[in-house]
Design a protein around this motif. Structure first.
Motif, PDB file in Angstrom:
ATOM      1  N   SER A 225       0.853  -1.202   0.000  1.00 56.79           N
ATOM      2  CA  SER A 225       0.000   0.000   0.000  1.00 56.79           C
ATOM      3  C   SER A 225       0.880   1.240   0.000  1.00 56.79           C
ATOM      4  O   SER A 225       2.100   1.160   0.245  1.00 56.79           O
ATOM      5  N   GLY A 226       0.241   2.369  -0.223  1.00 61.04           N
ATOM      6  CA  GLY A 226       0.956   3.636  -0.096  1.00 61.04           C
ATOM      7  C   GLY A 226       1.396   3.864   1.344  1.00 61.04           C
ATOM      8  O   GLY A 226       2.464   4.426   1.603  1.00 61.04           O
ATOM      9  N   THR A 227       0.569   3.421   2.285  1.00 62.42           N
ATOM     10  CA  THR A 227       0.907   3.549   3.702  1.00 62.42           C
ATOM     11  C   THR A 227       2.155   2.730   4.026  1.00 62.42           C
ATOM     12  O   THR A 227       3.074   3.217   4.708  1.00 62.42           O
TER      13      THR A 227
ATOM     14  N   LEU B 257       5.210   4.521   2.749  1.00 61.95           N
ATOM     15  CA  LEU B 257       5.665   5.585   3.649  1.00 61.95           C
ATOM     16  C   LEU B 257       6.412   4.997   4.849  1.00 61.95           C
ATOM     17  O   LEU B 257       7.480   5.483   5.234  1.00 61.95           O
TER      18      LEU B 257
ATOM     19  N   THR C  97      -3.636  16.384   4.324  1.00 59.92           N
ATOM     20  CA  THR C  97      -3.228  15.128   3.703  1.00 59.92           C
ATOM     21  C   THR C  97      -4.012  13.992   4.327  1.00 59.92           C
ATOM     22  O   THR C  97      -4.733  14.173   5.306  1.00 59.92           O
ATOM     23  N   PHE C  98      -3.829  12.802   3.746  1.00 60.64           N
ATOM     24  CA  PHE C  98      -4.419  11.601   4.317  1.00 60.64           C
ATOM     25  C   PHE C  98      -3.654  11.217   5.579  1.00 60.64           C
ATOM     26  O   PHE C  98      -2.442  11.456   5.677  1.00 60.64           O
TER      27      PHE C  98
ATOM     28  N   ALA D  77      -2.292   8.695   6.698  1.00 63.32           N
ATOM     29  CA  ALA D  77      -1.126   7.808   6.617  1.00 63.32           C
ATOM     30  C   ALA D  77       0.204   8.556   6.533  1.00 63.32           C
ATOM     31  O   ALA D  77       1.229   8.054   7.004  1.00 63.32           O
TER      32      ALA D  77
ATOM     33  N   VAL E 197       3.440  16.663   0.198  1.00 62.39           N
ATOM     34  CA  VAL E 197       2.330  15.973  -0.481  1.00 62.39           C
ATOM     35  C   VAL E 197       1.933  16.835  -1.678  1.00 62.39           C
ATOM     36  O   VAL E 197       1.652  18.025  -1.517  1.00 62.39           O
TER      37      VAL E 197
ATOM     38  N   ASP F 204       5.417  12.512  -0.827  1.00 66.57           N
ATOM     39  CA  ASP F 204       4.214  11.672  -0.829  1.00 66.57           C
ATOM     40  C   ASP F 204       3.458  12.044  -2.104  1.00 66.57           C
ATOM     41  O   ASP F 204       2.749  13.052  -2.153  1.00 66.57           O
TER      42      ASP F 204
ATOM     43  N   HIS G 146      -0.984  11.335  -4.888  1.00 65.10           N
ATOM     44  CA  HIS G 146      -1.931  12.024  -5.772  1.00 65.10           C
ATOM     45  C   HIS G 146      -1.306  12.368  -7.115  1.00 65.10           C
ATOM     46  O   HIS G 146      -1.987  12.987  -7.943  1.00 65.10           O
TER      47      HIS G 146
ATOM     48  N   SER H 110       0.636   5.395  -4.382  1.00 60.26           N
ATOM     49  CA  SER H 110      -0.411   4.451  -3.962  1.00 60.26           C
ATOM     50  C   SER H 110      -1.159   3.971  -5.196  1.00 60.26           C
ATOM     51  O   SER H 110      -1.370   4.751  -6.128  1.00 60.26           O
TER      52      SER H 110
ATOM     53  N   HIS I  87      -4.220   2.407  -4.760  1.00 65.30           N
ATOM     54  CA  HIS I  87      -5.603   2.222  -4.309  1.00 65.30           C
ATOM     55  C   HIS I  87      -6.532   2.568  -5.487  1.00 65.30           C
ATOM     56  O   HIS I  87      -6.189   3.405  -6.326  1.00 65.30           O
TER      57      HIS I  87
ATOM     58  N   LYS J 131      -6.891   6.067  -6.981  1.00 65.64           N
ATOM     59  CA  LYS J 131      -5.697   6.765  -7.486  1.00 65.64           C
ATOM     60  C   LYS J 131      -5.573   6.577  -9.010  1.00 65.64           C
ATOM     61  O   LYS J 131      -6.435   5.985  -9.631  1.00 65.64           O
TER      62      LYS J 131
ATOM     63  N   GLY K 105      -2.132  -1.375  -3.069  1.00 71.96           N
ATOM     64  CA  GLY K 105      -0.736  -1.436  -3.480  1.00 71.96           C
ATOM     65  C   GLY K 105      -0.079  -0.077  -3.385  1.00 71.96           C
ATOM     66  O   GLY K 105      -0.750   0.952  -3.253  1.00 71.96           O
TER      67      GLY K 105
ATOM     68  N   TYR L  32      -8.616  17.807   2.756  1.00 69.45           N
ATOM     69  CA  TYR L  32      -8.903  16.842   3.817  1.00 69.45           C
ATOM     70  C   TYR L  32      -9.338  17.623   5.049  1.00 69.45           C
ATOM     71  O   TYR L  32      -8.985  18.796   5.183  1.00 69.45           O
TER      72      TYR L  32
HETATM   73  C1  LIG Z   1      -3.879   7.243  -0.712  1.00 67.79           C
HETATM   74  C2  LIG Z   1      -2.882   8.017   0.070  1.00 67.79           C
HETATM   75  C3  LIG Z   1      -1.983   7.417   0.965  1.00 67.79           C
HETATM   76  C4  LIG Z   1      -2.052   5.979   1.373  1.00 67.79           C
HETATM   77  O1  LIG Z   1      -2.145   5.085   0.356  1.00 67.79           O
HETATM   78  P1  LIG Z   1      -2.836   3.640   0.604  1.00 67.79           P
HETATM   79  O2  LIG Z   1      -2.435   2.897  -0.618  1.00 67.79           O
HETATM   80  O3  LIG Z   1      -4.303   3.877   0.719  1.00 67.79           O
HETATM   81  O4  LIG Z   1      -2.254   3.072   1.850  1.00 67.79           O
HETATM   82  C5  LIG Z   1      -1.016   8.215   1.552  1.00 67.79           C
HETATM   83  N1  LIG Z   1      -0.948   9.527   1.314  1.00 67.79           N
HETATM   84  C6  LIG Z   1      -1.820  10.153   0.496  1.00 67.79           C
HETATM   85  C7  LIG Z   1      -1.677  11.615   0.261  1.00 67.79           C
HETATM   86  C8  LIG Z   1      -2.823   9.413  -0.128  1.00 67.79           C
HETATM   87  O5  LIG Z   1      -3.705  10.043  -0.922  1.00 67.79           O
END
Ligand SMILES: *Cc1c(COP(=O)(O)O)cnc(C)c1O
Length: 394
Positions: free
Chosen positions: A57-59, A62, A83-84, A86, A129, A155, A158, A180, A182, A185, A192, A334
């Motif tokens: 994942s993107g998380t 990170l 931001t998200f 994560a 971000v 990050d 996006h 990410s 997801h 995205k 992923g 957000y």
């Molecule tokens: C989607 C997102 C993440 C996390 O990605 P995941 O794949 O959902 O874990 C982190 N940072 C930002 C800015 C995101 O938009």
């Protein structure tokens, strides 16, 4: 109530994607196979990075970067509150803490001027971000990071497909850039993510932590290998792998990235025209399209409009509910992170600092539907519904 048929974002999966996943399911390796390295090399080539590491994942990406760079208890990162979760939560995973800098009220992005006063001897990195797909002022932030001897991490969840001064996001200057996959995205592997970097040592660290902290290279083992099976678990790592099924999807999705981004940009241009026709244009218009800047291109992950709700005597809640009744999904990107109980608790010293840019950005932002399968008529429908729900400005 009518179901939402225009969500704020949605994946595009075609027959080539389906065929690739089915073929991957028939292969010998469902994970740790050749599709993983193939996806990684295509991604690194596309964003002009030296190396890519696919992960779950993107998380996770990170977390792997923060852990791979050795951040731990007592360390701080500086990031944006817009931001998200994560971006910050991954710092807590390694025991580090977070300072939230203010943002440019027009773009929602960090600026070097807002970050600089927050740097302390504990600061290890600026985590920028690229909000909505519009790159931050990378040169300014990179110069600041370099001058203060800290890392710049991007990050770019996006911003896959965005460019800054003619170069793709992911090519640097950040020491590492995170994506990410997801479904909401630009390209998807269901779940992923990936880390890209030019730093061979960081790539090695990330790959090791992704796989339980395992070392198989005899030259890096503590003991002489007892046989061909030998490996050492040298530190606490994770299982953050991405499977071959998912990488098969990633490969066919990535091949469509340019088309996806081009279509997102066309739809954004369409929105701009329709919004101007209904609400006027110029800096005083009560509904503004996202900012565009001459030296960079947005990948348009989001179409985050800036709406002066007060001028319409409206509230964002009423507008979002009214659009939902018309089948149109929206989202707010957000709620400032420091307003969430987790982040307020983790970062007690961060709560009370004034962030006028953040307050202005947050008060007005509303993400309207944007995904490649939308038609121009869909955009017209959204703007028409928005106009009906908002009424006339006062
Ligand atoms: C989607 C997102 C993440 C996390 O990605 P995941 O794949 O959902 O874990 C982190 N940072 C930002 C800015 C995101 O938009």
């Amino acid at each position: 109530m009518r179901p939402i048929d225009l969500p704020y974002g949605r994946q595009t999966v075609d027959d080539a994607d389906l065929a690739a996943v089915i073929e991957a399911l028939r292969a010998t390796n469902l994970t740790c196979g050749p599709r993983v390295t193939e996806f990684e090399s295509h991604l690194a080539a596309r964003v002009e990075a030296g190396y890519a590491s696919a992960c779950s994942s993107g998380t996770a990406a990170l977390h792997l970067v923060y852990a791979g760079l050795g951040f731990g208890p007592g360390d701080e990162i500086i990031t944006t509150p817009i931001t998200f979760s994560a971006t910050a939560a991954a710092a807590y995973y390694v025991g580090a803490s977070v300072r939230f800098a203010d943002v440019d009220p027009r773009t929602g992005n960090l600026t070097a001027a807002s970050v600089e006063p927050l740097i302390t001897p504990r600061t290890k990195a600026i985590v920028a971000v690229h909000l909505g797909g519009l790159p931050v002022d990378l040169d300014d932030l990179a110069a600041l990071a370099k001058a203060r001897g800290i890392h710049l991490i991007e990050d770019a969840c996006h911003a896959l497909g965005a460019t800054y001064r003619g170069r793709p996001v992911g090519s640097g200057p950040g020491v590492a850039t995170v994506f990410s996959f997801h479904p909401v995205k630009h390209i998807t592997t269901a779940e992923g993510g990936a880390v890209v970097t030019h730093d061979a040592e960081l790539k090695r660290r990330v790959d090791k932590l992704r796989q339980h902290g395992v070392e198989r290279d005899p030259t890096r083992m503590h003991e002489t290998p007892a046989g061909p099976w030998a490996y050492e678990v040298q530190e606490l790592g994770f299982n953050y792998r991405l499977s071959d099924l998912q990488c098969a999807l990633g490969i066919t999705q990535l091949a469509k990235l340019d088309r996806f981004v081009a279509r997102r940009r066309e739809l954004a241009a369409r929105y701009r025209i329709e919004l101007a026709a209904r609400f006027g244009d110029g800096p005083d218009a009560p509904v503004q399209a996202p900012v565009e800047l001459d030296d960079r291109t947005s990948a348009y992950h989001l179409f985050a409009a800036a709406i002066d709700f007060e001028r319409f005597g409206a509230t964002r809640a009423r507008v979002a509910t009214g659009l939902a009744a018309a089948g149109i999904g929206t989202q707010v990107h957000y709620i400032p992170l420091i307003d969430h109980p987790l982040h307020a608790t983790r970062c007690p010293g961060e709560r009370d600092r004034a962030r006028p840019g953040t307050a202005t950005y947050y008060a007005r932002t509303l993400s309207l539907p944007l995904f490649p399968a939308m038609t121009d008529a869909d955009v017209g429908r959204v703007v028409h519904a928005l106009h009906q729900v908002l009424g006339v400005p006062q």
